[in-house]
Every structure is written in C-alpha cells, then in structure tokens.
Scaffold this active site. Structure first.
Site, PDB file in Angstrom:
ATOM      1  N   LEU A   8      52.802  49.525  61.687  1.00 25.14           N
ATOM      2  CA  LEU A   8      52.550  51.139  61.566  1.00 25.14           C
ATOM      3  C   LEU A   8      51.478  51.735  62.448  1.00 25.14           C
ATOM      4  CD1 LEU A   8      53.816  51.452  57.899  1.00 25.14           C
ATOM      5  CD2 LEU A   8      55.127  52.033  59.723  1.00 25.14           C
ATOM      6  N   SER A   9      51.819  52.533  63.476  1.00 29.37           N
ATOM      7  CA  SER A   9      50.887  53.241  64.248  1.00 29.37           C
ATOM      8  C   SER A   9      50.741  54.592  63.578  1.00 29.37           C
ATOM      9  CB  SER A   9      51.307  53.340  65.569  1.00 29.37           C
ATOM     10  OG  SER A   9      52.431  54.215  65.698  1.00 29.37           O
ATOM     11  N   GLY A  10      51.330  55.193  62.679  1.00 33.96           N
ATOM     12  CA  GLY A  10      51.605  56.426  62.380  1.00 33.96           C
ATOM     13  C   GLY A  10      52.551  57.452  63.019  1.00 33.96           C
ATOM     14  N   GLY A  11      53.189  56.989  64.020  1.00 34.08           N
ATOM     15  CA  GLY A  11      54.160  57.661  64.944  1.00 34.08           C
ATOM     16  C   GLY A  11      55.747  57.559  64.068  1.00 34.08           C
ATOM     17  N   VAL A  12      56.684  58.377  64.908  1.00 38.68           N
ATOM     18  CA  VAL A  12      57.902  58.328  64.225  1.00 38.68           C
ATOM     19  C   VAL A  12      58.573  57.130  64.567  1.00 38.68           C
ATOM     20  CG1 VAL A  12      58.831  59.493  66.615  1.00 38.68           C
ATOM     21  CG2 VAL A  12      59.881  59.883  64.247  1.00 38.68           C
ATOM     22  N   ASP A  13      58.570  56.458  65.815  1.00 35.77           N
ATOM     23  CA  ASP A  13      59.163  55.144  66.120  1.00 35.77           C
ATOM     24  C   ASP A  13      58.921  53.951  64.813  1.00 35.77           C
ATOM     25  OD1 ASP A  13      60.247  56.623  68.177  1.00 35.77           O
ATOM     26  OD2 ASP A  13      58.668  55.745  69.364  1.00 35.77           O
ATOM     27  N   SER A  14      57.501  53.825  64.523  1.00 37.25           N
ATOM     28  CA  SER A  14      57.380  52.758  63.453  1.00 37.25           C
ATOM     29  C   SER A  14      57.586  53.177  62.138  1.00 37.25           C
ATOM     30  CB  SER A  14      55.896  52.281  63.821  1.00 37.25           C
ATOM     31  OG  SER A  14      54.979  53.446  63.510  1.00 37.25           O
ATOM     32  N   LEU A  33      46.903  48.584  62.625  1.00 35.13           N
ATOM     33  CA  LEU A  33      45.467  47.991  63.259  1.00 35.13           C
ATOM     34  C   LEU A  33      44.687  49.008  63.505  1.00 35.13           C
ATOM     35  CD1 LEU A  33      47.326  45.376  65.512  1.00 35.13           C
ATOM     36  CD2 LEU A  33      46.655  44.819  63.360  1.00 35.13           C
ATOM     37  N   CYS A  94      47.464  44.018  75.653  1.00 39.28           N
ATOM     38  CA  CYS A  94      47.238  44.350  74.035  1.00 39.28           C
ATOM     39  C   CYS A  94      48.349  43.975  73.152  1.00 39.28           C
ATOM     40  CB  CYS A  94      47.278  45.989  74.062  1.00 39.28           C
ATOM     41  SG  CYS A  94      46.790  46.811  72.386  1.00 39.28           S
ATOM     42  N   CYS A 193      46.608  54.588  74.674  1.00 40.44           N
ATOM     43  CA  CYS A 193      46.040  55.177  73.427  1.00 40.44           C
ATOM     44  C   CYS A 193      44.648  55.912  73.831  1.00 40.44           C
ATOM     45  CB  CYS A 193      46.128  54.321  72.277  1.00 40.44           C
ATOM     46  SG  CYS A 193      45.275  52.670  72.573  1.00 40.44           S
TER      47      CYS A 193
END
Length: 349
Positions: A8-14, A33, A94, A193
């Site tokens: 989870l990155s905090g974006g809508v996709d994840s 992360l 990455c 990022c």
C-alpha cells in the site's frame, strides 16, 4: 482462507487492489514501505493514507523501514549514474531490489504468507508449455506498467498478484468510489517518487552532485554554449539548452570525461542500433539465435520492431528498422511479442 499481503502506497490503485481482494474473501494484510529519508513528505502522507485505508477495510497494517535499502539501491544508483553521464531508470531497479523481493521475504518470514499483491497495471499468467510465469501488458494500454516490471524474477512473479491488470483506470476510480475509499479522488502521483518529494530531478541531484561548468558542443566539437553540470541533461533533451541555433538542437551524448554536452539537429540525433546489457528474460528463455521482437526504449514511447542479436556476457544488440530518436544509456529496453513481455535490460551505446 487465502492470505495475501498488499503493498500500500497510499494511492488509489493500491487501495483498490486491497479492497477488491478483501471483498473477494482474501485475508488481506496491508504493508507500506518507508522509503525516503529527510524531505520525503510524499511517503509520510502516503503512509497516513495507507493506514487510513487499512482501518477503513478493517485489515492489519504493517510499516517496514526500508530507507537504508532505498538509499543504497536507488539514491546511490541514480547519483552514480548521472555522474557517469547516463540516465538511470530507478523504477525497475526499485521494483526488484526494494519492493517485490523484500516484500515477499517479509510476507513469508514475518507474516506466514507466500503471496503479495500491488496496484500495478500488468498481468501474470503461467505457461504450461514453457513452464514459466509470463508477464503481460495490462488491458488498459495507457496505464500499462509492465515496462517497469521487466526485471522481476520468476520467483517474484510466482508470488505476486496484480488485481488491476484486467481493468481500466476508470474502473479503478469507479470501484474506489463504490467502496467509498478515502483515496478515491486522490490525484495521480508522479511516475518517479523522488521528483514528487523534491520538486524536480535537478533539485534532487544538486544535493549530491557538485555543479561543474563545461562546454555544450556540436558533433564537430564547436563550442556553442556552457552548461552547469552534465547531470542536468539527458539524451534527446531539447528544452533548456540555452543555445542559440538556426534549427532545434537535441542532446545526443554526455561526456563525463571531457565534461561536455554534445548536441545535434534532429536529422543527426537518431541511431540505428544499440547494445543492451544486464538482461532479464521473463516469459522466454534467453535466445541463442537472432529473433524479431518489438522493443520499447522509454516508458511513454511506442514499441518498435527490431532485430535482436544475442551477444556474449548477457548482452544483445538491437538493430532498428529506421534510426531511432532518444536511445538513452541507462534506460531500459524492454522486449515484447504482442502483449507478452519477453525480457529486457539496460541500454548501452
């Protein structure tokens, strides 16, 4: 119950990837992360949003401090590359060294789970004939991110799920709204990022690389102007050269030894071939004879037909049907057969 760890990155996709898997009955665990030191405010905001999504879905949330790994594998990789006059592609590096590999290890060792999922737009399938996991372009070609995933190993692909690979970005936004996720209307993030965190690649690099004035020259060596550091330039660049000329000029080479930026007009800026090294073959075994493939040399460029000729030392030569503009050392050349990603590597000239 099937268990899956969702990055989870905090974006809508994840967020939607986690919500969809949770809705399908999976035992979902969120994993974020922590990547950047210092000014990485996009990551701190992302961690807050990721935590909120996990609370909203009623799932556990783990945060792993990956800042040292990110510094060693991405920041140092970028800085050394730009100092050497190349334009590195950090995202594929990455994905392999910072995200997918470490996430799988953490899921297995700490959470007793052998599968991870992310919000990437790509697809995975297992081919019985070759007995390999194949990586395919996403259904939404405009959002397809397979280019950045070419360096994933078979083990990583075997343990990964891409829930968004069969849907469009519009589907993702709609699903996010249906689940009333906090991130449903969150703006699209930058592809890189570090740019989001620092404002520009130039600002980021200037923290690490000393600005050293040098010459901007043409192909004959005639001095046309001055630059403040070759790390401010990339192959194919036209804007921001600060050089007066009767026709548009483009960067065709960066020479770290002479500290020069070499420019040429469009007609002389193309190349008919290049060498690709550090290969990773995904959907097929490494070919031993020349093959015909489509090759994508930048994320937003179209794939073009080439002859791929195997060389020694895990390298291939690409011969283009027509001179190709913007072939950039350090970027990835990724090989496709239609929607199937065959493999890829790093461009040399």
């Amino acid at each position: 119950m099937n268990k899956v760890v969702v990055g989870l990155s905090g974006g809508v996709d994840s967020s939607v990837a986690a919500a969809v898997l949770h809705h399908q009955g999976y035992e979902v665990i969120g994993l974020t992360l922590w990547l950047m030191k210092g000014k990485g405010q996009c990551c701190s905001e992302g961690m807050v949003d990721a935590a909120f999504i996990c609370e909203q879905l009623g799932i556990p949330h783990h945060i792993v401090d990956s800042r040292d790994v990110f510094q060693a594998n991405i920041v140092n990789y970028l800085v050394s590359g730009y100092e050497a006059g190349i334009t590195p592609l950090p995202c594929s590096q990455c994905n392999r060294a910072v995200k997918f590999g470490p996430m799988l290890n953490y899921a297995r060792q700490e959470l007793g789970c052998d599968r991870i999922a992310t919000g990437h737009y790509a697809r995975i399938r297992y081919d019985e004939i070759s007995q390999r996991y194949q990586l395919l372009r996403a259904i939404d070609r405009n959002k397809d991110q397979s280019y950045f995933l070419y360096d994933l190993s078979q083990e990583m692909l075997a343990g990964t799920v891409f829930p968004l690979g069969d849907q469009t970005k519009e589907d993702t936004r709609r699903i996010a709204a249906e689940f009333d996720l906090k991130t449903a209307s969150k703006p699209e993030s930058q592809d890189l990022c570090l740019i989001e965190a620092h404002g520009s690649m130039k600002t980021f690099l200037d923290q690490y690389i000393h600005q050293k004035e040098g010459d901007i020259v043409d192909l004959e060596g005639k001095v046309l102007g001055k630059h403040q550091g070759i790390h401010h330039y990339t192959i194919g660049q036209r804007k921001g050269l600060g050089v007066a000329a009767p026709e548009p000029l483009y960067v065709v080479k960066l020479d770290p030894i002479m500290n020069q930026v070499i420019v040429a007009n469009r007609a002389n800026a193309g190349r008919s071939d290049c060498t690709v090294t550090r290969l990773n073959w995904v959907s097929i075994a490494a070919p031993s004879t020349p093959i015909r493939v489509e090759t994508q040399i930048r994320y937003r460029s179209s794939a073009v037909p080439v002859d791929l000729i195997p060389l020694e030392d895990n390298r291939v030569k690409l011969v283009f049907d027509e001179p190709e503009f913007g072939i950039t050392p350090g970027q990835a050349a990724v090989f496709y057969d239609g929607e199937i990603l065959l493999g890829g590597g790093i461009i040399e000239l």
